[in-house]
Enzyme design. Structure first.
Site, short mmCIF file in Angstrom:
data_model
loop_
_atom_site.label_atom_id
_atom_site.label_comp_id
_atom_site.label_asym_id
_atom_site.label_seq_id
_atom_site.Cartn_x
_atom_site.Cartn_y
_atom_site.Cartn_z
N ASN A 1 -8.67 -0.30 7.33
CA ASN A 1 -7.50 0.55 7.53
C ASN A 1 -6.98 0.30 8.95
O ASN A 1 -7.66 0.64 9.92
CB ASN A 1 -7.88 2.02 7.35
CG ASN A 1 -6.69 2.94 7.35
OD1 ASN A 1 -5.57 2.52 7.09
ND2 ASN A 1 -6.92 4.21 7.65
N ASP B 1 -3.10 5.60 -2.65
CA ASP B 1 -3.95 6.65 -2.10
C ASP B 1 -3.90 7.87 -3.04
O ASP B 1 -2.83 8.46 -3.22
CB ASP B 1 -3.41 7.00 -0.72
CG ASP B 1 -4.12 8.14 -0.03
OD1 ASP B 1 -5.10 8.67 -0.58
OD2 ASP B 1 -3.69 8.50 1.08
N ARG C 1 -13.52 5.74 -0.89
CA ARG C 1 -13.37 5.93 0.56
C ARG C 1 -14.33 7.02 1.04
O ARG C 1 -14.46 8.06 0.39
CB ARG C 1 -11.93 6.31 0.88
CG ARG C 1 -11.72 6.87 2.28
CD ARG C 1 -10.27 7.15 2.56
NE ARG C 1 -10.11 8.18 3.58
CZ ARG C 1 -8.93 8.53 4.11
NH1 ARG C 1 -7.83 7.93 3.72
NH2 ARG C 1 -8.87 9.49 5.01
N ASP D 1 0.12 14.92 7.26
CA ASP D 1 -0.85 14.56 6.23
C ASP D 1 -2.02 15.52 6.27
O ASP D 1 -3.05 15.27 6.90
CB ASP D 1 -1.33 13.12 6.47
CG ASP D 1 -2.28 12.63 5.39
OD1 ASP D 1 -2.25 13.22 4.29
OD2 ASP D 1 -3.04 11.69 5.65
N GLU E 1 -11.33 9.64 -2.04
CA GLU E 1 -12.15 9.92 -0.85
C GLU E 1 -13.05 11.12 -1.05
O GLU E 1 -12.89 11.90 -1.99
CB GLU E 1 -11.24 10.12 0.36
CG GLU E 1 -10.37 11.34 0.28
CD GLU E 1 -9.23 11.30 1.29
OE1 GLU E 1 -9.26 12.16 2.20
OE2 GLU E 1 -8.34 10.43 1.19
N TYR F 1 0.84 -1.20 0.00
CA TYR F 1 0.00 0.00 0.00
C TYR F 1 0.87 1.24 0.00
O TYR F 1 1.85 1.34 0.76
CB TYR F 1 -0.90 -0.01 1.24
CG TYR F 1 -1.75 1.23 1.37
CD1 TYR F 1 -2.74 1.52 0.44
CD2 TYR F 1 -1.56 2.12 2.42
CE1 TYR F 1 -3.52 2.66 0.56
CE2 TYR F 1 -2.33 3.26 2.55
CZ TYR F 1 -3.31 3.53 1.62
OH TYR F 1 -4.07 4.66 1.74
N ASP G 1 -5.98 10.53 -2.52
CA ASP G 1 -6.66 11.60 -1.78
C ASP G 1 -8.04 11.89 -2.40
O ASP G 1 -8.83 10.99 -2.61
CB ASP G 1 -5.78 12.84 -1.72
CG ASP G 1 -4.62 12.68 -0.75
OD1 ASP G 1 -4.63 11.72 0.03
OD2 ASP G 1 -3.70 13.52 -0.78
N CYS H 1 -5.50 13.62 7.42
CA CYS H 1 -5.48 12.23 7.85
C CYS H 1 -6.85 11.84 8.41
O CYS H 1 -7.48 12.60 9.17
CB CYS H 1 -4.41 12.02 8.90
SG CYS H 1 -4.44 10.39 9.69
N HIS I 1 -7.56 4.49 -4.37
CA HIS I 1 -8.75 4.87 -3.63
C HIS I 1 -8.89 6.38 -3.59
O HIS I 1 -7.92 7.12 -3.46
CB HIS I 1 -8.82 4.24 -2.23
CG HIS I 1 -7.85 4.75 -1.21
ND1 HIS I 1 -7.96 5.98 -0.61
CD2 HIS I 1 -6.77 4.15 -0.65
CE1 HIS I 1 -6.97 6.13 0.27
NE2 HIS I 1 -6.24 5.04 0.26
N GLU J 1 -13.73 4.91 6.40
CA GLU J 1 -12.66 5.30 7.32
C GLU J 1 -13.15 5.52 8.75
O GLU J 1 -14.20 6.10 9.00
CB GLU J 1 -12.01 6.59 6.79
CG GLU J 1 -10.91 7.17 7.69
CD GLU J 1 -9.67 6.31 7.76
OE1 GLU J 1 -9.78 5.15 8.19
OE2 GLU J 1 -8.58 6.81 7.40
#
Length: 304
Positions: free
Chosen positions: A217, A93, A165, A66, A122, A51, A95, A130, A120, A195
C-alpha cells in the site's frame, strides 16, 4: 485509450487478466481511481489494473473522512459506475465486509456479479478507519479468519482474488500482524495486505515471513516508507496499490486553480480545454459511432 464507447467487458475477464498479470512475475501497479475521468486517465497511461479505495470514495462522494462511513450499497453503486467506465481489472476495498459472515457473503456475491477482479477484507473493528490513522483496533484473529473463509466460499468458482488485510501492526506489533497474515492464508486468502509497516526493514521481514503473494500500500506522507515500484518488486511484492494518488493530486490541482480564480478573477489557462477533456473519456469513439449509425456527428462538437 478506449477507442469505443462500449468496450468488451466479460464478467470474469478482469479477474482472469489480473491472475495472468500476477502469474507473469512482474509487480502489478494499480493506481487509485474514484470517478470515470480518473479511470480513463489510468487506462490511458497504460496501467494494467486499477484500485478502488474506500478512502477515496468517502472523500469524493460523501465529502467525509475514511472512518467507515461508506455503506455497502453506496460502495457497490460506486464500483458499478467505475466498472462501466473502464475495461481494467478492478481491485476493490470492501472494508470489514460490512458485518458478519453473512454480510461478507452478500458483499462478495455483489462484486462477483459486477465482474470485479479482486477484493480485500480487513480485520479492524467496525467502524474501521484509514489504516494510517491512530486509534485502530482489530477483532480476534478467529473472527477475521472466519470472514476470510466466508469470502472464499462466496466467490465459488469465480476467479476473483480474495485479499486478506491485517491492520494489527499498529495495535499489536509486527510479529502478531505476520502471524495473523499467515492465519488468513490458512483460511484461504489468495494474497495478503499487511497494512502500515513502518520501515524498509519491516517490509523486508513481511516479504520473508508471510506465506502468500503480497500487496504493498503506497501512500505519500504515511506510516510506511514510499519505495519505487522496482524496489517493491525486488522485495517480493506482487501488487502495489496507490489509493489516494488520484484524489490527492486532484485536490491539490483544483485548490490551486480555485486560488488563481479567487486572486485574479480569471481561471488558469494551462489546463485542458473541452476537446482535450472530452477526448480523455472517448469523444472520438462516440463521434465515429455516430457517423456510422446516423451519418452525422449527432453528438455535437467538442465546444458546443
Amino acid at each position: 485509450m478506449i477507442s469505443s464507447p462500449v468496450p468488451e467487458r466479460g464478467p470474469q475477464s478482469g479477474a482472469r487478466r489480473l491472475r495472468e498479470l500476477l502469474a507473469a512475475g512482474d509487480l502489478v501497479t494499480a493506481p487509485g481511481i474514484y470517478d470515470g475521468l480518473t479511470a480513463a486517465l489510468v487506462e490511458r497511461r497504460g496501467f494494467r489494473a486499477a484500485y478502488v479505495s474506500g478512502a477515496s470514495a468517502s472523500v469524493s462522494l460523501l465529502g467525509e473522512p475514511d472512518l467507515g462511513l461508506m455503506t455497502a450499497s453506496e460502495m457497490a453503486a460506486h464500483v458499478a459506475r467505475l466498472r462501466a467506465a473502464t475495461s481494467l481489472p478492478l481491485i476493490v476495498d470492501i472494508d470489514t465486509g460490512y458485518g458478519n459472515e453473512l454480510n461478507v457473503r452478500r458483499t462478495v456475491e455483489t462484486y462477483r456479479r459486477l465482474g470485479v477482479a479482486a477484493v480485500h477484507i480487513e480485520d479492524q473493528v467496525f467502524p474501521k478507519r484509514c489504516g494510517h490513522l491512530d486509534g485502530k483496533a482489530v477483532v480476534p484473529v478467529e473472527e477475521a479468519a472466519s470472514k476470510v473463509r466466508a469470502a472464499v466460499a462466496a466467490r465459488g468458482d469465480d476467479e476473483m482474488i480474495i485479499i486478506a488485510r491485517t491492520d494489527a501492526r499498529a495495535p499489536l506489533g509486527l510479529r502478531d500482524a505476520i502471524d495473523r497474515a499467515n492465519a488468513y492464508v490458512d483460511a484461504g486468502a489468495d494474497m495478503i495486505f499487511l497494512e502500515a509497516p513502518r520501515s524498509r526493514g519491516e517490509l523486508e521481514e513481511v516479504a520473508q515471513k508471510v506465506r502468500a503473494p503480497l500487496v504493498a500500500n503506497v501512500i505519500a506522507r504515511s506510516r510506511t516508507p514510499v519505495l519505487p515500484a522496482a524496489d517493491l518488486g525486488r522485495l517480493g511484492f506482487r501488487l502495489a496499490i496507490y489509493p489516494l494518488l488520484s484524489a490527492a493530486a486532484a485536490a491539490a490541482a483544483v485548490d490551486a486553480a480555485l486560488s488563481t480564480l479567487a486572486e485574479s478573477g480569471l481561471p488558469p489557462t494551462d489546463v485542458h480545454g473541452p476537446a482535450e477533456l472530452f477526448g480523455i473519456v472517448g469523444l472520438d469513439g462516440w463521434l465515429d459511432w455516430s457517423k456510422e449509425y446516423t451519418g452525422s456527428t449527432a453528438a455535437g462538437s467538442a465546444t458546443d
